[in-house]
Design a protein around this motif. Structure first.
Motif, PDB file in Angstrom:
ATOM      1  N   ASN A 291       0.817  -1.208   0.000  1.00  0.00           N
ATOM      2  CA  ASN A 291       0.000   0.000   0.000  1.00  0.00           C
ATOM      3  C   ASN A 291       0.859   1.270   0.000  1.00  0.00           C
ATOM      4  OD1 ASN A 291      -2.468   1.286  -0.114  1.00  0.00           O
ATOM      5  ND2 ASN A 291      -2.675   1.395   2.104  1.00  0.00           N
ATOM      6  N   PHE A 292       1.907   1.267  -0.830  1.00  0.00           N
ATOM      7  CA  PHE A 292       2.816   2.407  -0.996  1.00  0.00           C
ATOM      8  C   PHE A 292       3.543   2.799   0.293  1.00  0.00           C
ATOM      9  CE2 PHE A 292       0.112   2.747  -4.690  1.00  0.00           C
ATOM     10  CZ  PHE A 292       0.987   3.121  -5.690  1.00  0.00           C
ATOM     11  N   THR A 293       3.836   1.806   1.140  1.00  0.00           N
ATOM     12  CA  THR A 293       4.603   2.069   2.361  1.00  0.00           C
ATOM     13  C   THR A 293       5.587   0.941   2.614  1.00  0.00           C
ATOM     14  OG1 THR A 293       2.950   1.010   3.765  1.00  0.00           O
ATOM     15  CG2 THR A 293       2.770   3.392   3.508  1.00  0.00           C
ATOM     16  N   PHE A 294       6.679   1.279   3.307  1.00  0.00           N
ATOM     17  CA  PHE A 294       7.629   0.291   3.803  1.00  0.00           C
ATOM     18  C   PHE A 294       7.225  -0.010   5.239  1.00  0.00           C
ATOM     19  CE2 PHE A 294      10.233   2.595   0.616  1.00  0.00           C
ATOM     20  CZ  PHE A 294      10.638   1.527  -0.159  1.00  0.00           C
ATOM     21  N   LYS A 295       7.122  -1.293   5.585  1.00  0.00           N
ATOM     22  CA  LYS A 295       6.734  -1.692   6.943  1.00  0.00           C
ATOM     23  C   LYS A 295       7.750  -2.669   7.504  1.00  0.00           C
ATOM     24  CE  LYS A 295       1.878  -1.199   5.839  1.00  0.00           C
ATOM     25  NZ  LYS A 295       0.633  -1.884   5.598  1.00  0.00           N
ATOM     26  N   PRO A 296       8.440  -2.340   8.581  1.00  0.00           N
ATOM     27  CA  PRO A 296       8.375  -1.063   9.289  1.00  0.00           C
ATOM     28  C   PRO A 296       9.112   0.018   8.506  1.00  0.00           C
ATOM     29  CG  PRO A 296      10.047  -2.440  10.285  1.00  0.00           C
ATOM     30  CD  PRO A 296       9.385  -3.264   9.223  1.00  0.00           C
ATOM     31  N   ASP A 297       8.723   1.261   8.755  1.00  0.00           N
ATOM     32  CA  ASP A 297       9.394   2.362   8.046  1.00  0.00           C
ATOM     33  C   ASP A 297      10.704   2.747   8.720  1.00  0.00           C
ATOM     34  OD1 ASP A 297       8.118   3.457  10.239  1.00  0.00           O
ATOM     35  OD2 ASP A 297       7.548   5.302   9.203  1.00  0.00           O
ATOM     36  N   VAL A 298      10.872   2.396  10.008  1.00  0.00           N
ATOM     37  CA  VAL A 298      12.139   2.561  10.720  1.00  0.00           C
ATOM     38  C   VAL A 298      12.489   1.210  11.328  1.00  0.00           C
ATOM     39  CG1 VAL A 298      13.369   3.726  12.587  1.00  0.00           C
ATOM     40  CG2 VAL A 298      11.687   4.987  11.229  1.00  0.00           C
ATOM     41  N   LEU A 299      13.692   0.748  11.070  1.00  0.00           N
ATOM     42  CA  LEU A 299      14.128  -0.564  11.522  1.00  0.00           C
ATOM     43  C   LEU A 299      15.510  -0.432  12.158  1.00  0.00           C
ATOM     44  CD1 LEU A 299      13.686  -3.697  11.421  1.00  0.00           C
ATOM     45  CD2 LEU A 299      14.835  -3.640   9.207  1.00  0.00           C
ATOM     46  N   THR A 300      15.677  -0.997  13.362  1.00  0.00           N
ATOM     47  CA  THR A 300      16.978  -1.003  14.026  1.00  0.00           C
ATOM     48  C   THR A 300      17.514  -2.429  14.011  1.00  0.00           C
ATOM     49  OG1 THR A 300      16.331   0.838  15.455  1.00  0.00           O
ATOM     50  CG2 THR A 300      18.213  -0.494  16.170  1.00  0.00           C
ATOM     51  N   ILE A 301      18.750  -2.583  13.510  1.00  0.00           N
ATOM     52  CA  ILE A 301      19.363  -3.901  13.364  1.00  0.00           C
ATOM     53  C   ILE A 301      20.799  -3.864  13.861  1.00  0.00           C
ATOM     54  CG2 ILE A 301      17.900  -4.586  11.412  1.00  0.00           C
ATOM     55  CD1 ILE A 301      20.262  -3.832   9.556  1.00  0.00           C
ATOM     56  N   LYS A 302      21.383  -5.038  14.015  1.00  0.00           N
ATOM     57  CA  LYS A 302      22.789  -5.166  14.370  1.00  0.00           C
ATOM     58  C   LYS A 302      23.619  -5.303  13.091  1.00  0.00           C
ATOM     59  CE  LYS A 302      22.221  -7.193  18.931  1.00  0.00           C
ATOM     60  NZ  LYS A 302      22.546  -5.969  19.627  1.00  0.00           N
ATOM     61  N   PRO A 303      24.914  -4.903  13.138  1.00  0.00           N
ATOM     62  CA  PRO A 303      25.772  -5.094  11.969  1.00  0.00           C
ATOM     63  C   PRO A 303      25.806  -6.559  11.536  1.00  0.00           C
ATOM     64  CG  PRO A 303      26.875  -3.717  13.598  1.00  0.00           C
ATOM     65  CD  PRO A 303      25.629  -4.256  14.253  1.00  0.00           C
ATOM     66  N   GLY A 304      25.812  -6.788  10.238  1.00  0.00           N
ATOM     67  CA  GLY A 304      25.829  -8.141   9.698  1.00  0.00           C
ATOM     68  C   GLY A 304      24.446  -8.689   9.404  1.00  0.00           C
ATOM     69  N   THR A 305      23.410  -7.908   9.699  1.00  0.00           N
ATOM     70  CA  THR A 305      22.036  -8.353   9.462  1.00  0.00           C
ATOM     71  C   THR A 305      21.678  -8.196   7.985  1.00  0.00           C
ATOM     72  OG1 THR A 305      21.368  -7.722  11.695  1.00  0.00           O
ATOM     73  CG2 THR A 305      19.605  -7.978  10.076  1.00  0.00           C
ATOM     74  N   THR A 306      21.035  -9.206   7.448  1.00  0.00           N
ATOM     75  CA  THR A 306      20.525  -9.149   6.076  1.00  0.00           C
ATOM     76  C   THR A 306      19.053  -8.769   6.122  1.00  0.00           C
ATOM     77  OG1 THR A 306      22.091 -10.811   5.315  1.00  0.00           O
ATOM     78  CG2 THR A 306      20.137 -10.457   3.952  1.00  0.00           C
ATOM     79  N   VAL A 307      18.717  -7.718   5.412  1.00  0.00           N
ATOM     80  CA  VAL A 307      17.326  -7.267   5.328  1.00  0.00           C
ATOM     81  C   VAL A 307      16.785  -7.682   3.968  1.00  0.00           C
ATOM     82  CG1 VAL A 307      15.774  -5.274   5.333  1.00  0.00           C
ATOM     83  CG2 VAL A 307      17.762  -5.312   6.872  1.00  0.00           C
ATOM     84  N   THR A 308      15.638  -8.339   3.984  1.00  0.00           N
ATOM     85  CA  THR A 308      14.953  -8.727   2.755  1.00  0.00           C
ATOM     86  C   THR A 308      13.759  -7.809   2.562  1.00  0.00           C
ATOM     87  OG1 THR A 308      15.604 -11.039   3.084  1.00  0.00           O
ATOM     88  CG2 THR A 308      13.817 -10.617   1.511  1.00  0.00           C
ATOM     89  N   PHE A 309      13.747  -7.096   1.458  1.00  0.00           N
ATOM     90  CA  PHE A 309      12.630  -6.225   1.105  1.00  0.00           C
ATOM     91  C   PHE A 309      11.721  -7.046   0.190  1.00  0.00           C
ATOM     92  CE2 PHE A 309      16.252  -3.555   1.963  1.00  0.00           C
ATOM     93  CZ  PHE A 309      15.739  -2.453   2.636  1.00  0.00           C
ATOM     94  N   VAL A 310      10.443  -7.184   0.559  1.00  0.00           N
ATOM     95  CA  VAL A 310       9.500  -7.985  -0.232  1.00  0.00           C
ATOM     96  C   VAL A 310       8.346  -7.101  -0.693  1.00  0.00           C
ATOM     97  CG1 VAL A 310       8.020 -10.022  -0.289  1.00  0.00           C
ATOM     98  CG2 VAL A 310      10.071 -10.031   1.139  1.00  0.00           C
ATOM     99  N   ASN A 311       8.114  -7.073  -1.993  1.00  0.00           N
ATOM    100  CA  ASN A 311       7.027  -6.273  -2.558  1.00  0.00           C
ATOM    101  C   ASN A 311       5.727  -7.075  -2.533  1.00  0.00           C
ATOM    102  OD1 ASN A 311       5.378  -4.506  -3.887  1.00  0.00           O
ATOM    103  ND2 ASN A 311       6.340  -4.732  -5.872  1.00  0.00           N
ATOM    104  N   HIS A 312       4.832  -6.677  -1.609  1.00  0.00           N
ATOM    105  CA  HIS A 312       3.513  -7.303  -1.536  1.00  0.00           C
ATOM    106  C   HIS A 312       2.453  -6.440  -2.227  1.00  0.00           C
ATOM    107  CE1 HIS A 312       4.921 -10.460   1.095  1.00  0.00           C
ATOM    108  NE2 HIS A 312       5.412  -9.570   1.932  1.00  0.00           N
ATOM    109  N   ASP A 313       2.895  -5.360  -2.837  1.00  0.00           N
ATOM    110  CA  ASP A 313       1.974  -4.452  -3.513  1.00  0.00           C
ATOM    111  C   ASP A 313       1.628  -4.995  -4.897  1.00  0.00           C
ATOM    112  OD1 ASP A 313       0.466  -2.138  -3.262  1.00  0.00           O
ATOM    113  OD2 ASP A 313       2.205  -0.856  -2.897  1.00  0.00           O
ATOM    114  N   ASP A 314       0.563  -4.473  -5.480  1.00  0.00           N
ATOM    115  CA  ASP A 314       0.132  -4.906  -6.813  1.00  0.00           C
ATOM    116  C   ASP A 314       0.886  -4.217  -7.939  1.00  0.00           C
ATOM    117  OD1 ASP A 314      -1.723  -6.575  -5.675  1.00  0.00           O
ATOM    118  OD2 ASP A 314      -3.370  -5.131  -5.814  1.00  0.00           O
ATOM    119  N   ILE A 315       1.728  -3.259  -7.593  1.00  0.00           N
ATOM    120  CA  ILE A 315       2.479  -2.532  -8.602  1.00  0.00           C
ATOM    121  C   ILE A 315       3.974  -2.611  -8.293  1.00  0.00           C
ATOM    122  CG2 ILE A 315       0.574  -0.953  -9.098  1.00  0.00           C
ATOM    123  CD1 ILE A 315       2.183   1.138  -7.546  1.00  0.00           C
ATOM    124  N   PRO A 316       4.828  -2.359  -9.277  1.00  0.00           N
ATOM    125  CA  PRO A 316       6.274  -2.455  -9.064  1.00  0.00           C
ATOM    126  C   PRO A 316       6.810  -1.362  -8.132  1.00  0.00           C
ATOM    127  CG  PRO A 316       5.745  -2.479 -11.411  1.00  0.00           C
ATOM    128  CD  PRO A 316       4.503  -2.101 -10.679  1.00  0.00           C
TER     129      PRO A 316
END
Length: 113
Positions: free
Chosen positions: A39-64
């Motif tokens: 729905n045109f948003t990143f969830k969460p929009d703020v993310l705190t992680i430790k060094p070495g963490t891999t973040v996977t961004f997944v598009n669940h929206d109907d558009i690119p």
């Protein structure tokens, strides 16, 4: 005279080494987390992680959508529905990002020890 190991004993030793290897490999894997695009948003929009963490961004929206780091350090290809992009964050600091197709969509990752 020295006694040779039986097949059963040899198999047990091999199994023990294999189990030890798998346990150590599992512990060595970098932690991971997911940012959903919906729905045109990143969830969460703020993310705190430790060094070495891999973040996977997944598009669940109907558009690119795409992910672009604010300073241009990384950029994903255009992601269609259910496609993903992975990025590992090794350096402590703040990372801003936005959608390259919809710049009003923004997110922020804090990499902290």
């Amino acid at each position: 005279m020295k006694r040779l190991m039986s097949r059963r004993d040899c198999g047990a030793v091999v199994l023990a080494f294999a189990a030890a290897y798998l346990v150590s490999a599992a512990k060595a894997a970098p932690p991971g987390t997911t940012v959903s695009i919906d729905n045109f948003t990143f969830k969460p929009d703020v993310l705190t992680i430790k060094p070495g963490t891999t973040v996977t961004f997944v598009n669940h929206d109907d558009i690119p959508h795409s992910i672009v780091e604010t300073g241009g350090k990384f950029k994903s290809k255009v992601l269609d529905t259910e496609e993903s992009f992975k990025m590992t964050f090794d350096t402590v600091g703040d990372v801003g990002y936005f959608c390259g197709l919809h710049p009003h969509m923004t997110g922020h990752i804090v990499v902290a020890p």
